[in-house]
Scaffold this motif. Structure first.
Motif, PDB file in Angstrom:
ATOM      1  N   GLU A  18      50.023  70.436  56.389  1.00 48.34           N
ATOM      2  CA  GLU A  18      49.749  72.368  56.646  1.00 48.34           C
ATOM      3  C   GLU A  18      48.479  72.047  57.644  1.00 48.34           C
ATOM      4  OE1 GLU A  18      48.639  74.183  53.195  1.00 48.34           O
ATOM      5  OE2 GLU A  18      50.921  74.408  52.347  1.00 48.34           O
ATOM      6  N   ALA A  19      47.432  71.063  57.518  1.00 49.49           N
ATOM      7  CA  ALA A  19      46.139  71.314  58.309  1.00 49.49           C
ATOM      8  C   ALA A  19      46.963  71.043  59.779  1.00 49.49           C
ATOM      9  CB  ALA A  19      45.505  69.858  57.578  1.00 49.49           C
ATOM     10  N   TRP A  20      47.933  69.951  60.378  1.00 51.23           N
ATOM     11  CA  TRP A  20      48.495  69.381  61.227  1.00 51.23           C
ATOM     12  C   TRP A  20      48.798  71.114  61.804  1.00 51.23           C
ATOM     13  CZ3 TRP A  20      47.904  66.859  65.649  1.00 51.23           C
ATOM     14  CH2 TRP A  20      49.503  66.592  66.131  1.00 51.23           C
ATOM     15  N   ALA A  21      49.909  71.745  60.719  1.00 56.19           N
ATOM     16  CA  ALA A  21      50.854  73.119  61.680  1.00 56.19           C
ATOM     17  C   ALA A  21      49.485  73.698  62.013  1.00 56.19           C
ATOM     18  CB  ALA A  21      51.687  72.782  60.499  1.00 56.19           C
ATOM     19  N   LYS A  22      48.320  73.819  61.103  1.00 61.82           N
ATOM     20  CA  LYS A  22      47.646  74.998  61.926  1.00 61.82           C
ATOM     21  C   LYS A  22      46.551  74.703  62.890  1.00 61.82           C
ATOM     22  CE  LYS A  22      43.436  76.763  60.037  1.00 61.82           C
ATOM     23  NZ  LYS A  22      41.778  77.344  58.843  1.00 61.82           N
TER      24      LYS A  22
END
Length: 748
Positions: A171-175
Motif C-alpha cells: 500500500e505504501a508503494w501504491a500511495k
C-alpha cells in the motif's frame, strides 16, 4: 614390568592411535593465504541512532552473511573480534574491489518522491543517475520494507538487466506511485527516486498507464537502468540482504591468489621433510641408537601435533606452517637434555647400567625441560593474544608444538629407550661415552669466566652498533605497522627496479616503495586504493613485463596499523617482563635479571641487524622476535638450572666457579639443540618465500646470539649481581625416604 613404564607405554599407544584416527578422518582447515581468497576486517562505527556495541555488530554479521551467501561464495567465514571488529573470509574471491563494495556497503535503501529540479549549487539537492540536480522528499519506504530482490533480463523487453523488488507493504508503494501519477507526463515530479546510501541509483517516471491516486499495485516493482549483469546482481544482493544497522569501516584487507598458496604449502612440505631428514641424520650420528629412537618419537610428535591442530579446528596459515616446521627442531631440545644428562649419570656410576642412567637422566632433566617449555609457551600465548591475522596461527602452532614435544620426549622417547636400553651396549646406545665436545671440555677445562669483563665489553660494543642501526638507517616498517596497501604482482618476464618504478610513477605513485625479483614486483604505498592498484597493473603490462597477475594484496588502515605497532611493543615488553617474573620466581632475582639483560642484548642485536640490512619489520618479524625471546630464555634456564645444582652441591666454592662449570657442562646440549634448530631454519631459508626467508634469518641470528649470550652475557652479569644477593647458596635437595615394601608384590 613395573606399573609406571606400563602406564607410560599404554598412554603412548593411546595417544598415537587417537592421533592416527583424527589425522585420517579429518581434513585440515587452510587459511586464505594457503587456499586463495580475500579476508576483510571491518570496524563498526556509531550511527546517530545506534551505538556500535556487540549486539549491533552481531546484527551486522547476519546481514554480511546473507550478502556473502547471495554472492555464491563457498564456505564463507564471518566472526566477531572484540566488540566492534568483524573478520570476513571469502575463499575464491580474488577481486577485493567487488568484495569490499558489495559485502561492506552500508546499503541504506530508501524510496522518495521527486519534488522537482534543483538549482546548481543547492546543497540540499541530490543528483540523479544522469547527474542532474533534483530535490527529493522524505523517505516513504526503506529497505526494511523489502521482502525480496532479484536481477532479471528478458530479450523481449530489449537488452539489459533490471532488479525486481517485492515489498512487504504494497500500500505504501501504491500511495507513493499514485501521487506521482497525478503529475503531467514529462514533469520531474512524476518520477520516484530510489536511493542507496543517499545516492540516486534510479529515478524512473511512473508509466502513463498508472492511474492518479491508484498507483502501482501488487506490492512489487522493477528498478531499471543501464545495469550490467554484475551491477544488477550486486544491487539485488544489497537490497535483499538489508541495511546494515551501523556503518562499517574497512580497516584491513588481504587477498592471496591460489597459486601462491599452493607454492607455500609445497615449500613448507619440502622444508619440513628436508629439515627432518637433516635433524634425524644429525641426532643419530651423535646419539646412535638413542638418537634413532628419538627420531621415531619425533615422527610421532609430528603426527600428534598435526592431529591436535586438526581436532582443535585451528586454521593452518603460512606463518603457522613455519611454526609447525620450526617446532620439529625445538622438539629435539628435550631429547638432547635427557640424553646429555644420561651420559653424565653413566659416567659417574657406570656400574648401575645404562637403563638406570637413562631413568636418572629423565628425572634430573625434567626441571630444565619444564622451565624452558613454559617460557616458550609464554611467547606463544602473547603471539595469540596480541598478534593479528595469520601470525596468530603461528602462536597456536608453536604452543601446540611445545605440548606435543613434551609428550614425544617424556613419554614416547622414554618408552622406546627404556625398552631396549639394557639390551644395547654402551657404544651402540650412544650414552656410554661423554661425546667429543664434552671430552674436549673435560680435558681443557677452560676458565671462560675469568675474562667476564672482556665478554661484557664486547657485548656492549655490539649492542651499541646495533642501536646505531635504527638511528642511522631507520626501521623499514611493513604495511602492517604503517598502514597502507601492499600489492605483489607476478610477471612472466623479469622487470628491472628502475622500469617497475617508472611504471608505478606513471600510475600516480612516484614515492611508492617498489621491489623487484626474478618473477615479480612488489609495490607498497600509504594511499594506494583499489582503482590505483588496477592502474599500476596496466602500467606494468606496458613496461614489457609480459603477463601480469596479482598474487597477493594487503591493506591495513592507519588506525589499525597504529594499533598493531602499539601491540607489537606491548608484546615485546610483556614478554620480557613475564620472563623476568617467572625466572625470579623459579630461581632468584639475580638469575632473572641476568637472563633478561642477555635477552635484551639478543633482541637489540637482531633488530639492529635488520635495520642495517634494510629488511622489513612486520608481523612475521614480530613472531620471530617473540620466538627468539622464548628460545633465548630457554637456553638460559638450562644454564641457571645447572648453576643452582652445582652451587648447592659445592657451597664453599666461589660462585663464579659454579657458573663456569655450569656453562661448560651444558655446552654440549646447547650446541646440539642449536644445530637441530638450525637445520630446520636453513631448510626454511632455502625453500621458503621472501617472508619466510626473513623469518628464518631472524631466528638464525637469534639462536646464535642467544646461545652466545647465555655464557658470555648472562653468566658474567649473574656473577656481578651476586654481590648484591645476601641469601646463602641453595640447599641441596633432601633425599627421598625409601618406602618399605611389604610382601613380595606377587599376585595370585
Amino acid at each position: 614390568m613395573k606399573r609406571a613404564p606400563l602406564w607410560r607405554a599404554l598412554a603412548a599407544c593411546a595417544v598415537i592411535a587417537i592421533s592416527v584416527i583424527i589425522s585420517f578422518t579429518n581434513s585440515p582447515r587452510l587459511g586464505l593465504d594457503l587456499r586463495g581468497g580475500t579476508q576483510l576486517v571491518f570496524e563498526t562505527k556509531d550511527s546517530p541512532k545506534v551505538k556500535a556495541d556487540a549486539a549491533a555488530t552481531d546484527r551486522a554479521i547476519n546481514v554480511l552473511r546473507q550478502r556473502a551467501d547471495a554472492l555464491g561464495v563457498v564456505d564463507p567465514t564471518l566472526v566477531r573480534s572484540g566488540e566492534r571488529r568483524i573478520i570476513v573470509e571469502l575463499p575464491g574471491v580474488l577481486d577485493p574491489r567487488q568484495a569490499a563494495e558489495v559485502i561492506g556497503r552500508t546499503a541504506q535503501l530508501s524510496f522518495h518522491a521527486v519534488l522537482g529540479t534543483a538549482e546548481e549549487g543547492d546543497k540540499s539537492a541530490v543528483r540523479d543517475e544522469s547527474g542532474a540536480p533534483i530535490k527529493v522528499g522524505p523517505a516513504v519506504l526503506t529497505g526494511d520494507g523489502v521482502t525480496d530482490a532479484v536481477e532479471r533480463s528478458d530479450p523481449q523487453r530489449g537488452p539489459g538487466w533490471w532488479v525486481s523488488i517485492d515489498f512487504r507493504d504494497g500500500e505504501a508503494w501504491a500511495k507513493l506511485t499514485g501521487e506521482a501519477a497525478c503529475q503531467p507526463y514529462g514533469d520531474p515530479r512524476r518520477r520516484v527516486a530510489i536511493m542507496l546510501d543517499n545516492e540516486v541509483i534510479s529515478s524512473p517516471s511512473v508509466d502513463p498507464s498508472v492511474a492518479c491516486g491508484v498507483g502501482i499495485t501488487g506490492g512489487s516493482t522493477d528498478i531499471t537502468g543501464s545495469f550490467t549483469h554484475e551491477e544488477a546482481r550486486d544491487l539485488a544482493v544489497l537490497i535483499k540482504g538489508g541495511a546494515l544497522p551501523v556503518p562499517l569501516d574497512l580497516v584491513e584487507q588481504r587477498t592471496v591468489g591460489p597459486t601462491l598458496g599452493e607454492a607455500a604449502i609445497k615449500a613448507s612440505a619440502e622444508a619440513a621433510v628436508t629439515g627432518l631428514l637433516l635433524t634425524a641424520v644429525f641426532i643419530v650420528a651423535v646419539y646412535r641408537l638413542s638418537g634413532l629412537l628419538s627420531t621415531i618419537a619425533l615422527l610421532c610428535y609430528g603426527l600428534i601435533s598435526y592431529a591436535a591442530l586438526v581436532a582443535m579446528g585451528a586454521t593452518f596459515t603460512l606463518p603457522g606452517l613455519a611454526g609447525f616446521v620450526l617446532a620439529i627442531g625445538m622438539a629435539i631440545d628435550a631429547n638432547v637434555l635427557v640424553f646429555e644428562r644420561a651420559r653424565e649419570e653413566y659416567q659417574q656410576a657406570p656400574r648401575r647400567g645404562l637403563r638406570a642412567a637413562l631413568v636418572r637422566g629423565f628425572k634430573n632433566a625434567w626441571s630444565a625441560i619444564a622451565d624452558s617449555n613454559i617460557t616458550t609457551l609464554i611467547a606463544a600465548g602473547l603471539l595469540f593474544w596480541l598478534a593479528s591475522g595469520p601470525v596468530k596461527g603461528f602462536g597456536v602452532t608453536l604452543g601446540v608444538g611445545v605440548v606435543a614435544s613434551l609428550v614425544s620426549a617424556m613419554v614416547i622417547t622414554r618408552v622406546l629407550t627404556e625398552a631396549v636400553m639394557n639390551r644395547a651396549g654402551p657404544r651402540l646406545s650412544g650414552l656410554g661415552s661423554p661425546g667429543a665436545v664434552r671430552t674436549w671440555l673435560n680435558r681443557r677445562n677452560p676458565q671462560v669466566m675469568r675474562a667476564r669483563g672482556l665478554w661484557l665489553a664486547i657485548a656492549g660494543a655490539l649492542a651499541a652498533a646495533a642501536v646505531a642501526g635504527p638511528a642511522v638507517q631507520g626501521l623499514n616498517f611493513g604495511v602492517e605497522f604503517t598502514g597502507g596497501r601492499l600489492v605483489e604482482f607476478g610477471t612472466s618476464k623479469p622487470v628491472s627496479t628502475e622500469a617497475a618504478g617508472q611504471a608505478v610513477a606513471r600510475a600516480g605513485f612516484p614515492s611508492a616503495v617498489v621491489q623487484t625479483g626474478d618473477d615479480g614486483v612488489t609495490v607498497r604505498a600509504a594511499r594506494l586504493g583499489l582503482e590505483e592498484t588496477a592502474r599500476i597493473e596496466q602500467e606494468l603490462k606496458k613496461a614489457d613485463a609480459g603477463e601480469v597477475t596479482k598474487r597477493r594484496e594487503e591493506f591495513i588502515g592507519p588506525s589499525l596499523g597504529e594499533e598493531l605497532r602499539r601491540n607489537a611493543l606491548i608484546a615485546l615488553g610483556v614478554a620480557v617482563g613475564m620472563q623476568l617474573a617467572y625466572l625470579a620466581f623459579r630461581f632468584r632475582w639475580t638469575f632473572g635479571a641476568a637472563a633478561v639483560t642477555a635477552l635484551v642484548v639478543d633482541v637489540v642485536l637482531v633488530v639492529g641487524m635488520f635495520a642495517w640490512l634494510g629488511k622489513q619489520i612486520d608481523g612475521v618479524f614480530l613472531a620471530a622476535m617473540l620466538t627468539i625471546v622464548g628460545y633465548s630464555v630457554n637456553d638460559k634456564v638450562v644454564v641457571f638450572d645447572r648453576v643452582r645444582e652445582l652451587w648447592a652441591a659445592r657451597p664453599k666454592e666461589p660462585f663464579a666457579q659454579a657458573v663456569n662449570a655450569a656453562i661448560l657442562q651444558t655446552l654440549p646440549r646447547t650446541v646440539n639443540t642449536g644445530l637441530g634448530a638450525l637445520f630446520i631454519l636453513v631448510a626454511l631459508m632455502v625453500f621458503g618465500g621472501d617472508s619466510l626467508r626473513d623469518f628464518a634469518i631472524a631466528l638464525v641470528a637469534g639462536i646464535v646470539t642467544g646461545t652466545l649470550s647465555s655464557g658470555f652475557v648472562a653468566g658474567p652479569v649473574a656473577i656481578l649481581l651476586s654481590r648484591f644477593d645476601r641469601r646463602p647458596p641453595p640447599a641441596p635437595p633432601a633425599p627421598k625416604p625409601k618406602r618399605e615394601r611389604h610382601g613380595t608384590g606377587a599376585v595370585v
